[in-house]
Design a protein around this motif. Structure first.
Motif, PDB file in Angstrom:
ATOM      1  N   ASN A 120      14.817  -5.014  17.165  1.00  0.00           N
ATOM      2  CA  ASN A 120      14.148  -6.131  16.482  1.00  0.00           C
ATOM      3  C   ASN A 120      12.934  -6.639  17.231  1.00  0.00           C
ATOM      4  O   ASN A 120      11.930  -7.011  16.631  1.00  0.00           O
ATOM      5  N   ASP A 121      13.025  -6.676  18.565  1.00  0.00           N
ATOM      6  CA  ASP A 121      11.959  -7.323  19.334  1.00  0.00           C
ATOM      7  C   ASP A 121      10.665  -6.505  19.403  1.00  0.00           C
ATOM      8  O   ASP A 121       9.676  -6.972  19.959  1.00  0.00           O
ATOM      9  N   SER A 122      10.666  -5.281  18.877  1.00  0.00           N
ATOM     10  CA  SER A 122       9.442  -4.473  18.916  1.00  0.00           C
ATOM     11  C   SER A 122       8.931  -4.118  17.523  1.00  0.00           C
ATOM     12  O   SER A 122       7.862  -3.516  17.389  1.00  0.00           O
ATOM     13  N   ARG A 123       9.679  -4.482  16.480  1.00  0.00           N
ATOM     14  CA  ARG A 123       9.300  -4.042  15.132  1.00  0.00           C
ATOM     15  C   ARG A 123       7.926  -4.561  14.721  1.00  0.00           C
ATOM     16  O   ARG A 123       7.135  -3.851  14.100  1.00  0.00           O
ATOM     17  N   PHE A 124       7.622  -5.817  15.063  1.00  0.00           N
ATOM     18  CA  PHE A 124       6.346  -6.401  14.655  1.00  0.00           C
ATOM     19  C   PHE A 124       5.169  -5.598  15.207  1.00  0.00           C
ATOM     20  O   PHE A 124       4.185  -5.333  14.508  1.00  0.00           O
ATOM     21  N   LEU A 125       5.289  -5.190  16.471  1.00  0.00           N
ATOM     22  CA  LEU A 125       4.216  -4.403  17.102  1.00  0.00           C
ATOM     23  C   LEU A 125       4.045  -3.064  16.411  1.00  0.00           C
ATOM     24  O   LEU A 125       2.926  -2.597  16.166  1.00  0.00           O
ATOM     25  N   ILE A 126       5.172  -2.421  16.071  1.00  0.00           N
ATOM     26  CA  ILE A 126       5.108  -1.101  15.431  1.00  0.00           C
ATOM     27  C   ILE A 126       4.631  -1.236  13.987  1.00  0.00           C
ATOM     28  O   ILE A 126       3.886  -0.386  13.484  1.00  0.00           O
ATOM     29  N   PHE A 127       5.023  -2.339  13.313  1.00  0.00           N
ATOM     30  CA  PHE A 127       4.516  -2.587  11.962  1.00  0.00           C
ATOM     31  C   PHE A 127       2.989  -2.653  11.980  1.00  0.00           C
ATOM     32  O   PHE A 127       2.307  -2.067  11.133  1.00  0.00           O
ATOM     33  N   ASN A 128       2.452  -3.383  12.950  1.00  0.00           N
ATOM     34  CA  ASN A 128       0.990  -3.508  13.045  1.00  0.00           C
ATOM     35  C   ASN A 128       0.344  -2.157  13.282  1.00  0.00           C
ATOM     36  O   ASN A 128      -0.702  -1.842  12.704  1.00  0.00           O
ATOM     37  N   ALA A 129       0.979  -1.347  14.147  1.00  0.00           N
ATOM     38  CA  ALA A 129       0.436  -0.012  14.424  1.00  0.00           C
ATOM     39  C   ALA A 129       0.448   0.847  13.170  1.00  0.00           C
ATOM     40  O   ALA A 129      -0.486   1.612  12.916  1.00  0.00           O
ATOM     41  N   LEU A 130       1.508   0.734  12.358  1.00  0.00           N
ATOM     42  CA  LEU A 130       1.589   1.513  11.115  1.00  0.00           C
ATOM     43  C   LEU A 130       0.558   1.030  10.094  1.00  0.00           C
ATOM     44  O   LEU A 130      -0.054   1.832   9.379  1.00  0.00           O
ATOM     45  N   ARG A 131       0.370  -0.293  10.013  1.00  0.00           N
ATOM     46  CA  ARG A 131      -0.589  -0.842   9.051  1.00  0.00           C
ATOM     47  C   ARG A 131      -2.018  -0.404   9.373  1.00  0.00           C
ATOM     48  O   ARG A 131      -2.876  -0.318   8.487  1.00  0.00           O
ATOM     49  N   GLU A 132      -2.270  -0.160  10.670  1.00  0.00           N
ATOM     50  CA  GLU A 132      -3.620   0.263  11.070  1.00  0.00           C
ATOM     51  C   GLU A 132      -3.907   1.701  10.682  1.00  0.00           C
ATOM     52  O   GLU A 132      -5.064   2.120  10.659  1.00  0.00           O
ATOM     53  N   LYS A 133      -2.879   2.460  10.362  1.00  0.00           N
ATOM     54  CA  LYS A 133      -3.069   3.856   9.964  1.00  0.00           C
ATOM     55  C   LYS A 133      -3.349   3.913   8.465  1.00  0.00           C
ATOM     56  O   LYS A 133      -2.668   3.267   7.669  1.00  0.00           O
ATOM     57  N   ASP A 134      -4.302   4.683   8.069  1.00  0.00           N
ATOM     58  CA  ASP A 134      -4.681   4.789   6.661  1.00  0.00           C
ATOM     59  C   ASP A 134      -3.512   5.282   5.823  1.00  0.00           C
ATOM     60  O   ASP A 134      -2.904   6.328   6.130  1.00  0.00           O
ATOM     61  N   ASP A 135      -3.179   4.534   4.787  1.00  0.00           N
ATOM     62  CA  ASP A 135      -2.166   4.926   3.797  1.00  0.00           C
ATOM     63  C   ASP A 135      -0.763   5.098   4.368  1.00  0.00           C
ATOM     64  O   ASP A 135       0.101   5.689   3.711  1.00  0.00           O
ATOM     65  N   ALA A 136      -0.494   4.593   5.603  1.00  0.00           N
ATOM     66  CA  ALA A 136       0.831   4.791   6.195  1.00  0.00           C
ATOM     67  C   ALA A 136       1.911   4.087   5.380  1.00  0.00           C
ATOM     68  O   ALA A 136       2.984   4.649   5.117  1.00  0.00           O
ATOM     69  N   VAL A 137       1.628   2.843   4.961  1.00  0.00           N
ATOM     70  CA  VAL A 137       2.623   2.094   4.196  1.00  0.00           C
ATOM     71  C   VAL A 137       2.886   2.768   2.855  1.00  0.00           C
ATOM     72  O   VAL A 137       4.041   2.894   2.428  1.00  0.00           O
ATOM     73  N   ARG A 138       1.793   3.188   2.176  1.00  0.00           N
ATOM     74  CA  ARG A 138       1.971   3.883   0.886  1.00  0.00           C
ATOM     75  C   ARG A 138       2.752   5.180   1.060  1.00  0.00           C
ATOM     76  O   ARG A 138       3.643   5.503   0.266  1.00  0.00           O
ATOM     77  N   LEU A 139       2.438   5.925   2.152  1.00  0.00           N
ATOM     78  CA  LEU A 139       3.136   7.181   2.409  1.00  0.00           C
ATOM     79  C   LEU A 139       4.627   6.938   2.652  1.00  0.00           C
ATOM     80  O   LEU A 139       5.497   7.652   2.122  1.00  0.00           O
ATOM     81  N   LEU A 140       4.933   5.903   3.463  1.00  0.00           N
ATOM     82  CA  LEU A 140       6.343   5.563   3.719  1.00  0.00           C
ATOM     83  C   LEU A 140       7.054   5.168   2.429  1.00  0.00           C
ATOM     84  O   LEU A 140       8.199   5.568   2.180  1.00  0.00           O
ATOM     85  N   HIS A 141       6.408   4.363   1.611  1.00  0.00           N
ATOM     86  CA  HIS A 141       6.987   3.907   0.357  1.00  0.00           C
ATOM     87  C   HIS A 141       7.358   5.080  -0.545  1.00  0.00           C
ATOM     88  O   HIS A 141       8.501   5.166  -1.042  1.00  0.00           O
ATOM     89  N   VAL A 142       6.423   5.983  -0.733  1.00  0.00           N
ATOM     90  CA  VAL A 142       6.675   7.159  -1.583  1.00  0.00           C
ATOM     91  C   VAL A 142       7.774   8.026  -0.980  1.00  0.00           C
ATOM     92  O   VAL A 142       8.670   8.518  -1.686  1.00  0.00           O
TER      93      VAL A 142
END
Length: 743
Positions: free
Chosen positions: A171-193
C-alpha cells in the motif's frame, strides 16, 4: 552490533555466501523447511546472521539461486527465503551498481523462468522489490514496461505473473507506481483493456490474479466509464468461477471483491445497490455450497461496517430486506451434524454460527423500523413451514430479534399475539429440537418475554404443565421445567395468586419429583416449588405435607444443587408457619444437625464451597424453626445450638435474614436465646461485633444500626461487674471493637 552473532558464525556466513558451491545453501533450505524444529531454528539463526552482517551478499546469493539453479525446488526455496527476509530491508543495503545489475537480471529472469510455481513465488519478491525501489526514489521503467507487455500478451503465465505483481504491491508505494504508470503513454488504457480480457479468461488462475490486480490498481480506473466496465467484468467473472470451477477459485476471487468494497466504497457507491442484488442471487442459489453462501454474504457484512454504505441499507425496499434476512435464516437451519459433514468434505465453516452473526449485524444495520415489519413476514413463513429446521430457525431468530427490538415487537399490532400463538404451538411441535428451542426462548431475559409473562401468564403456565405431564422426551421436560422456573421467578406474586393454577403447578412438580428422571429435573422442580411456596404460601399450605418427604430425602442427595434447594424448601416451609410441618420437626432437626456438623469431610475445594453454602441454608432453616415453631421443640437446647453456628458468612442472603432475626430475638429478650443467667450473652455480642466489622456484607444497614443500639443498651443496663466479666470473656480484637461502640 558485531557482537549480536558469534564471530565464528559470521565467518561461516561469509564463506557460504561468497562461495560458488551451492551445496551449503541447498542444505540450509532443507533445514529451513524441515519438519524438525531444531533444524529450522538453526537455519533461521544462520539466515538472520547473514542478513545482519552481509545483507548485500545474501540478496545476491539468493537471487543467483533463483535465477540460475537447475533445480525447481532450489529456485522455489530461494524465492521463499527472499520473501521471508523482506526485500525492502535488504535492497537498500546493496550498492547502486549491484542494484542496477539486479534490475536487468530480474527482467531477463522473468522472461526465462519456465515454472509457473516458481514464478508465483517470485512475483511476491518482485512486487516488494519494485515497491522499495520507487520508495527510495529509484525509477525502474524497464520493469513497468515488462509488466505492461506481459499483462497484454497472449501467454497465460505472463499475464498471471504480471497480475500477481500488481496485486501484491504494498500500500505504501502504490501512489508512486500509479504516477509512474500514468506518465507512460496509454498505460492506463492498456491495463484497462488487458484486465477486461483477463477477467474473462478461460484460465481461472489468470482470472483470480486479475481480480486481485484490479483491486490493487482500482484508483487508476477512477474514471466512471472505466470502473463501470471493470466492475461488471468482475461480477460476470464471479458467476463464471462460481459455476464453472472448483470452489477455491471462487473463494479467492470473491475475497478480492470484498477487499474492493472495503477499500474503495466511494468508487463503488453508484453500484452498491446492484452489488447487493448480485450477492443475493448467489446467497439464495440452491446450486452452490453453504460455504459459498457464507462467502457471498460476507460482502454484505463488510458493507454494514462502512459509513459510506449506510444509505444503501436505509433505502432498500422492504422486499429486499426480507430477502436479506432470509439468507442468514437459512443458515440457521444448519446443525452440528451438517457442519461435521461439511468439514469432512473440506468446508471448514460453522454455518449456523455465521448465520447468527449475520442476523445480529443486519438487525443493528437496518434498525427497528425496518427489521420488525420485515422479520414479522419472514417469521410467519418459517413458523408455518413443514420442514422442522425452518421452524427451528424461526424460533431461534425470534429470540435474537427479541434481544434487540423487544419494545417495537410488543407495540407492533398483531406481532405479540401472533408470536405467542406460534410459540405455544411450537411447545407441542413434532420435532424435539423445535420444542427445546421454543422452551429455551421463554428463558430469554427480554421485555418481549416479560410482556408475554404479564399478558399471557395463564396460557403459558398451562402449556408448561401440559409439557411436564405429556412430553416423553427427558430433555424437553427438563427445558420446560426450567422455562417454567424462569417464568415464575419473573412473575409478580399477584399474577400467581390471581390465576390458583397453583394447584396444577404444584401437582406437576410433585410428579417430577416422583419420577426422578434426572438430577437437573429434580433440582429445577425443587427450585420452582420454593418460588411458588414463597409467592403463594397461603395457597400451597396444603401441599407442604406432600412435598416435605421429598425435601427430607433430598437433604442427603450427593448433588449439592439438589441438597441446597431441598434445605431451602424446608426453610420456606418453616418460615410460613405451616402446621403440616409439626409431624416432621424431629426428623428435620436431625437432618439439619447432620448437615451443620459435617461441613467439609473429604471434599474437593469446589465441593467445600458448595457445602458451606448448604450449611448456611441449614442454619437458616433451623433459625426459622426456632422463630416460628418454638412450641414443637426444646427451645432451651435448640436455640443456643442455632446461635452457635452464627454468624453466617457463605450464603449472604441467608446471612442477612438470620442476623436480622438474631437482632429481633435479642430486642425482645428471648430467654431461650439469652440462656440461664444470660450465659449466651458473650456469644451474642461476639456475633454482633463480627457482623458490624464486615460492614453491609453480612447484614443490612438497618440491622447493623440495630446491633449498635442493642450493644449500647446492654452496656448501659448491665452492672459494671457484669460488663467487665463480658469484656474479659472477649478476645483482644473483639474488645477493641466493642469499647468505642459503647463508650
Amino acid at each position: 552490533m558485531d557482537s549480536e552473532f558469534p564471530s565464528e558464525l559470521q565467518s561461516k556466513a561469509f564463506e557460504v555466501l561468497s562461495s560458488n558451491d551451492n551445496t551449503a545453501m541447498e542444505t540450509l533450505f532443507s533445514h529451513l523447511y524441515s519438519p524438525q524444529p531444531q533444524y529450522r531454528s538453526q537455519a533461521l539463526t544462520f539466515l538472520h546472521c547473514c542478513k545482519h552482517h552481509h545483507p548485500d551478499l545474501l540478496f545476491i546469493k539468493l537471487f543467483f539461486l533463483l535465477h540460475s539453479s537447475p533445480l525447481i525446488q532450489t529456485r522455489a526455496n530461494a524465492a521463499r527465503a527472499l520473501h521471508s527476509l523482506k526485500p525492502e530491508e535488504l535492497w537498500p543495503k546493496l550498492r547502486p551498481v549491484a542494484q542496477a545489475r539486479l534490475k536487468d537480471h530480474f527482467v531477463i529472469y522473468l522472461a526465462q523462468e519456465p515454472s509457473i510455481h516458481v514464478l508465483r513465488l517470485a512475483s511476491l519478491v518482485l512486487a516488494e522489490t519494485v515497491s522499495v525501489a520507487y520508495k527510495t526514489h529509484q525509477n525502474w521503467p524497464e520493469i513497468l514496461d515488462f509488466l505492461l507487455s506481459s499483462i497484454a500478451s497472449n501467454d497465460d503465465n505472463s499475464r498471471e505473473v504480471a497480475a500477481l505483481v500488481f496485486a501484491k504491491l504494498p500500500n505504501d508505494s502504490r501512489f508512486l507506481i500509479f504516477n509512474a504508470l500514468r506518465e507512460k503513454d496509454d498505460a492506463v488504457r492498456l491495463l484497462h483493456v488487458s484486465f477486461l480480457r483477463s477477467l474473462a479468461s478461460s484460465n481461472p488462475d489468470v482470472q483470480v490474479a486479475s481480480f486481485a490486480a484490479v483491486v490493487s490498481l482500482s484508483r487508476l480506473f477512477s474514471e466512471p466509464s472505466l470502473f463501470h466496465e471493470l466492475l461488471r467484468a468482475i461480477m460476470v467473472g464471479v458467476f463464471t468461477l462460481l459455476h464453472g470451477f472448483e470452489g477455491s477459485y471462487f473463494r479467492i476471487a470473491f475475497a478480492e471483491l470484498i477487499n474492493l468494497v472495503s477499500q474503495e466504497p466511494l468508487l463503488l457507491k453508484p453500484y452498491l445497490n446492484d452489488v447487493v442484488l448480485d450477492v443475493l442471487q448467489i446467497a439464495e442459489s440452491d446450486r452452490v455450497s453453504q460455504e459459498s453462501h457464507c462467502l457471498a454474504f460476507e460482502l454484505v457484512m463488510s458493507m454494514t461496517d462502512l459509513k459510506d454504505c449506510e444509505y444503501v441499507f436505509v433505502n432498500l425496499p422492504c422486499q429486499t430486506v426480507q430477502r436479506l434476512l432470509s439468507v442468514p435464516m437459512k443458515m440457521l437451519q444448519c446443525f452440528a451434524e451438517d457442519d461435521a459433514e461439511r468439514e469432512s468434505e473440506g468446508e471448514k465453516v460453522d454455518v449456523h454460527e455465521f448465520g447468527m452473526k449475520c442476523l445480529k449485524k443486519l438487525f443493528v444495520t437496518f434498525g427497528e423500523s425496518k427489521v420488525v415489519p420485515a422479520a414479522y413476514e419472514v417469521l410467519r413463513i418459517h413458523f408455518d413451514d413443514a420442514e422442522w429446521k425452518m421452524r427451528h430457525a424461526g424460533i431461534t431468530a425470534l429470540s435474537v430479534i427479541g434481544k434487540e427490538f423487544s419494545d417495537e415487537m410488543v407495540l407492533m399490532e398483531n406481532f405479540l399475539r401472533e408470536a405467542v400463538n406460534s410459540v405455544l404451538k411450537l411447545f407441542d411441535d413434532s420435532h424435539v429440537e423445535v420444542r427445546l428451542a421454543a422452551f429455551n426462548f421463554m428463558e430469554t431475559p427480554t421485555n418481549f418475554v416479560q410482556a408475554v409473562q404479564i399478558l399471557y401468564h395463564h396460557r403459558f403456565v398451562h402449556a408448561f404443565c401440559i409439557a411436564l405431564y405429556k412430553d416423553e422426551d427427558h430433555k424437553v421436560k427438563e427445558q420446560a421445567a426450567s422455562a417454567m422456573l424462569f417464568f415464575l421467578k419473573n412473575t409478580l406474586p399477584e399474577s400467581l395468586t390471581l390465576n390458583k393454577n397453583v394447584d396444577t403447578v404444584m401437582g406437576k412438580l410433585l410428579s417430577l419429583l416422583e419420577e426422578k428422571e434426572s438430577d437437573k429435573q429434580r433440582s429445577i422442580a425443587l427450585s420452582t416449588f420454593n418460588i411458588v411456596a414463597q409467592q403463594c404460601h397461603e395457597v400451597v399450605h396444603k401441599q407442604y405435607a406432600n412435598f416435605l418427604p421429598f425435601l427430607l430425602e433430598a437433604c442427603n442427595d450427593k448433588n449439592s444443587e439438589i441438597k441446597e434447594e431441598a434445605i431451602r424448601g424446608i426453610r420456606v416451609c418453616a418460615e410460613f408457619g405451616t402446621p403440616q410441618l409439626k409431624p416432621f420437626i424431629n426428623r428435620i432437626i436431625s437432618e439439619l444437625s447432620i448437615i451443620m456438623k459435617d461441613r467439609n469431610g473429604s471434599l474437593t475445594e469446589i465441593q467445600i464451597d458448595s457445602n458451606e453454602k448448604v450449611h448456611d441454608i441449614a442454619v437458616s432453616a433451623l433459625g426459622r424453626i426456632c422463630e416460628f415453631h418454638r412450641e414443637c421443640i426444646d427451645g432451651s437446647k435448640i436455640v443456643p445450638t442455632w446461635l452457635s453456628f452464627l454468624p453466617l458468612k457463605n450464603d449472604l442472603i441467608e446471612a442477612k435474614v438470620m442476623h436480622e432475626q438474631l437482632c429481633l430475638m435479642v430486642a425482645r429478650l428471648d430467654m431461650d436465646l439469652l440462656g440461664a443467667g444470660n450465659q449466651n450473652l458473650v456469644k451474642i455480642i461476639a456475633v454482633f461485633l463480627e457482623v458490624i466489622d464486615k460492614g453491609d456484607k453480612l447484614a443490612t444497614e438497618q440491622t447493623i444500626n440495630q446491633m449498635n443500639t442493642l450493644l449500647r443498651q446492654l452496656a448501659r443496663h448491665l452492672p459494671r461487674s457484669g460488663f467487665d466479666t463480658i469484656l474479659l470473656s472477649l478476645n483482644a480484637q473483639e474488645r477493641e471493637l466493642l469499647l468505642p461502640l459503647v463508650s
